[in-house]
Scaffold this motif. Structure first.
Motif, PDB file in Angstrom:
ATOM      1  N   UNK A  85       0.800  -1.105  -0.101  1.00 57.48           N
ATOM      2  CA  UNK A  85       0.007   0.126  -0.176  1.00 57.48           C
ATOM      3  C   UNK A  85       0.953   1.122   0.140  1.00 57.48           C
ATOM      4  N   UNK A  86       1.961   1.305   0.734  1.00 60.28           N
ATOM      5  CA  UNK A  86       2.733   2.331   0.857  1.00 60.28           C
ATOM      6  C   UNK A  86       3.526   2.467  -0.631  1.00 60.28           C
ATOM      7  N   UNK A  87       3.884   1.450  -1.083  1.00 58.43           N
ATOM      8  CA  UNK A  87       4.592   1.442  -2.295  1.00 58.43           C
ATOM      9  C   UNK A  87       3.519   1.883  -3.462  1.00 58.43           C
ATOM     10  N   UNK A  88       2.620   1.639  -3.399  1.00 55.62           N
ATOM     11  CA  UNK A  88       1.231   2.053  -4.361  1.00 55.62           C
ATOM     12  C   UNK A  88       1.170   3.362  -4.181  1.00 55.62           C
ATOM     13  N   UNK A  89       1.122   3.985  -2.943  1.00 55.04           N
ATOM     14  CA  UNK A  89       1.087   5.480  -2.758  1.00 55.04           C
ATOM     15  C   UNK A  89       1.793   6.401  -3.425  1.00 55.04           C
ATOM     16  N   UNK A  90       3.158   5.662  -3.201  1.00 56.91           N
ATOM     17  CA  UNK A  90       4.370   6.409  -3.582  1.00 56.91           C
ATOM     18  C   UNK A  90       4.312   6.531  -5.239  1.00 56.91           C
ATOM     19  N   UNK A  91       4.031   5.244  -5.732  1.00 59.50           N
ATOM     20  CA  UNK A  91       3.991   5.175  -7.119  1.00 59.50           C
ATOM     21  C   UNK A  91       2.841   6.012  -7.770  1.00 59.50           C
ATOM     22  N   UNK A  92       1.806   6.294  -6.898  1.00 58.10           N
ATOM     23  CA  UNK A  92       0.564   6.804  -7.451  1.00 58.10           C
ATOM     24  C   UNK A  92       1.013   8.349  -7.519  1.00 58.10           C
ATOM     25  N   UNK A  93       1.789   9.040  -6.300  1.00 62.74           N
ATOM     26  CA  UNK A  93       2.231  10.343  -6.445  1.00 62.74           C
ATOM     27  C   UNK A  93       2.999  10.674  -7.354  1.00 62.74           C
ATOM     28  N   UNK A  94       3.981   9.637  -7.704  1.00 63.21           N
ATOM     29  CA  UNK A  94       5.047   9.872  -8.533  1.00 63.21           C
ATOM     30  C   UNK A  94       4.415  10.116 -10.031  1.00 63.21           C
ATOM     31  N   UNK A  95       3.387   9.131 -10.228  1.00 64.78           N
ATOM     32  CA  UNK A  95       2.543   9.256 -11.497  1.00 64.78           C
ATOM     33  C   UNK A  95       1.678  10.546 -11.594  1.00 64.78           C
ATOM     34  N   UNK A  96       1.327  10.896 -10.565  1.00 68.64           N
ATOM     35  CA  UNK A  96       0.565  12.044 -10.645  1.00 68.64           C
ATOM     36  C   UNK A  96       1.453  13.300 -11.009  1.00 68.64           C
ATOM     37  N   UNK A  97       2.667  13.480 -10.359  1.00 70.53           N
ATOM     38  CA  UNK A  97       3.628  14.429 -10.677  1.00 70.53           C
ATOM     39  C   UNK A  97       4.181  14.200 -12.217  1.00 70.53           C
ATOM     40  N   UNK A  98       4.442  13.035 -12.680  1.00 72.79           N
ATOM     41  CA  UNK A  98       4.991  12.900 -14.003  1.00 72.79           C
ATOM     42  C   UNK A  98       3.639  13.343 -14.849  1.00 72.79           C
ATOM     43  N   UNK A  99       2.598  13.325 -14.572  1.00 72.48           N
ATOM     44  CA  UNK A  99       1.475  13.699 -15.345  1.00 72.48           C
ATOM     45  C   UNK A  99       1.262  14.815 -15.415  1.00 72.48           C
ATOM     46  N   UNK A 100       1.593  15.623 -14.480  1.00 70.28           N
ATOM     47  CA  UNK A 100       1.510  17.144 -14.310  1.00 70.28           C
ATOM     48  C   UNK A 100       2.639  17.777 -15.288  1.00 70.28           C
ATOM     49  N   UNK A 101       3.781  17.285 -15.058  1.00 68.23           N
ATOM     50  CA  UNK A 101       5.159  17.440 -15.770  1.00 68.23           C
ATOM     51  C   UNK A 101       4.836  17.298 -17.357  1.00 68.23           C
ATOM     52  N   UNK A 102       4.374  16.027 -17.644  1.00 71.61           N
ATOM     53  CA  UNK A 102       3.808  15.637 -19.016  1.00 71.61           C
ATOM     54  C   UNK A 102       2.921  16.891 -19.529  1.00 71.61           C
TER      55      UNK A 102
END
Length: 148
Positions: free
Chosen positions: A26-43
């Motif tokens: 769950x912690x790994x998923x949340x970190x991955x999800x946050x990173x994906x959101x950050x990359x989506x904003x940058x994209x």
């Protein structure tokens, strides 16, 4: 019953391990999800920037094509001009040589004429044939009569 108790303790230990794994996942998923959101904003930002720059790139490519075409045309014009110049060069060189030859002959003949005219006496000068006019001042040179 021991078997039941053993199986219960095994299932509890399995549950606790699964729960630890679940928490880690769950912690790994949340970190991955946050990173994906950050990359989506940058994209999204980069996509917007790309949309702004794409027309500029297209216009610059068109301008580059025009400049290359102009450069090729200028090179061809220069090539044709140099070929025409080279054809005219031979004719002009021959004319220059001819004119220089005529000018040198004219200059040489002019100097010879000046020398000849300077050495001649006037027709009414009777010196050298036994005539003594009494005054030598009256002797005139031909060069004083022919002033350039």
């Amino acid at each position: 019953m021991m078997k039941d108790e053993g199986s219960i303790s095994d299932s509890i230990s399995d549950f606790s391990m699964e729960s630890d794994n679940y928490d880690q996942l769950l912690v790994s998923f949340k970190e991955t999800h946050n990173e994906a959101n950050r990359l989506a904003v940058i994209g999204t930002k980069l996509q917007n920037e790309n949309n702004v720059l794409a027309p500029k790139v297209k216009s610059l490519e068109e301008e580059l094509h025009k400049v290359k075409t102009n450069l090729v045309n200028l090179e061809l014009n220069c090539l044709h001009a140099s070929i025409k110049t080279c054809e005219n060069c031979k004719k002009l060189e021959k004319q220059v040589e001819y004119l220089l030859k005529i000018l040198s002959n004219f200059t040489k003949e002019r100097d010879n004429l000046k020398t000849l005219l300077g050495s001649q006496n006037v027709g009414f000068n009777k010196n050298g044939i036994g005539y003594n006019p009494g005054k030598e001042n009256n002797v005139k040179k031909l060069s004083s009569f022919f002033v350039p």
